[in-house]
Design an enzyme around this catalytic site. Structure first.
Site, short mmCIF file in Angstrom:
data_model
loop_
_atom_site.label_atom_id
_atom_site.label_comp_id
_atom_site.label_asym_id
_atom_site.label_seq_id
_atom_site.Cartn_x
_atom_site.Cartn_y
_atom_site.Cartn_z
CB CYS A 242 -0.87 -0.04 1.26
SG CYS A 242 -1.85 1.44 1.52
CB CYS B 164 -3.03 3.62 -5.63
SG CYS B 164 -4.29 2.67 -4.75
#
Ligand code: DGL
Length: 266
Positions: free
Chosen positions: A72, A186
């Site tokens: 992440c 992302c």
């Protein structure tokens, strides 16, 4: 065989898992997603650190994890120093691939990099420093979007991707002046790679998945039990809130060799 944990707020870590698992298939994989606090891109920085520490300082010893992958960007660009202080196992993070995008642009005589990430990631000092260190001579435009993160989640839960909505989100970059390299900052966004490529056909998509796989492989060789010839065990899948949507998303993991979804309570 090592116990490898992949952690994300949601489904994005699956794009990292695919790369790592392709390179290192014969290990025990754990995947934990924090759907109770999703999306991380909209959490304040203090809360984000508290939450990731709360989860991982419990999960890692409970399951004898040997290596942690924070799959992440939103968490990695802020939480890694505090997390490494609390854990005794190696922690690998994923940060936006600005450096490889700059290398690609320079090699092709191009100068516009687009960074597509969460609102959290585009606002981080860490991201500004990455740009300053590796792409100071380029034009870097950033787009922070949670809408796209949710679209990736919905796709994995079996819903079709709304291309008109995607085009609207990417409107600032459509047309002649769009980026030549598009950093998928992302981990959810490689899950929409096909659709993104259709919307921005001239941009080269760049993500960090392969680099993470190489880093994990080198850590395993250096310090952790190497894999033998044992058969690959099923991956173990955990969420922080058992919802119907999480169950539907869990089915996408079943196709990648994971067992049933379980709830993790720290
Ligand atoms: N997959 C995440 C990332 O790489 C976070 C998405 C979110 O929860 O906002 O940034």
């Amino acid at each position: 065989m090592a116990n490898i944990l992949i952690f994300d707020s949601g489904m994005g870590g699956l794009s990292v898992y695919r790369e790592v698992h392709r390179t290192l298939p014969a290990h025990q994989y754990f995947y934990l997603f924090d759907n109770a606090c999703f999306p991380y891109g909209e959490l304040g920085e203090t809360r984000l650190v508290e939450r990731v520490l709360e989860l991982l300082t419990t999960f890692v010893p409970r399951h004898g994890i040997d290596i942690v992958i924070i799959a992440c960007n939103t968490a990695s660009t802020h939480v890694l120093p505090a997390l490494r202080q609390c854990l005794s196992v190696p922690v690998v993070g994923v940060v936006p691939a600005i450096k490889p995008a700059a290398v690609y642009c320079r090699a092709h005589g191009l100068d516009h990099i687009g960074l597509l990430a969460t609102p959290g990631t585009v606002s981080r000092n860490y991201t500004a420093e990455l740009v300053q260190s590796f792409a100071a001579d380029m034009r870097v435009s950033m787009l922070g979007t949670t809408e796209l993160v949710k679209m990736a989640e919905d796709k994995l839960a079996g819903q079709p991707v709304d291309m008109a909505r995607l085009s609207r989100i990417l409107a600032p970059w459509r047309g002649e002046d769009g980026p030549s390299a598009l950093v998928l900052g992302c981990t959810h966004f490689p899950l929409l790679a096909e659709e993104l490529a259709r919307c921005l056909p001239t941009a080269q998509l760049v993500d960090s998945g392969e680099a993470i796989a190489r880093r994990v492989a080198s850590l395993l060789l250096q310090s952790i039990r190497a894999s033998g010839d044992e058969p690959c065990p099923a991956g173990r899948l955990y969420c922080t809130r058992l919802t119907e949507k999480a169950q539907a998303q869990g089915r996408a993991f079943a196709q990648e060799g994971f067992g049933g979804l379980e709830a993790f309570v720290p």
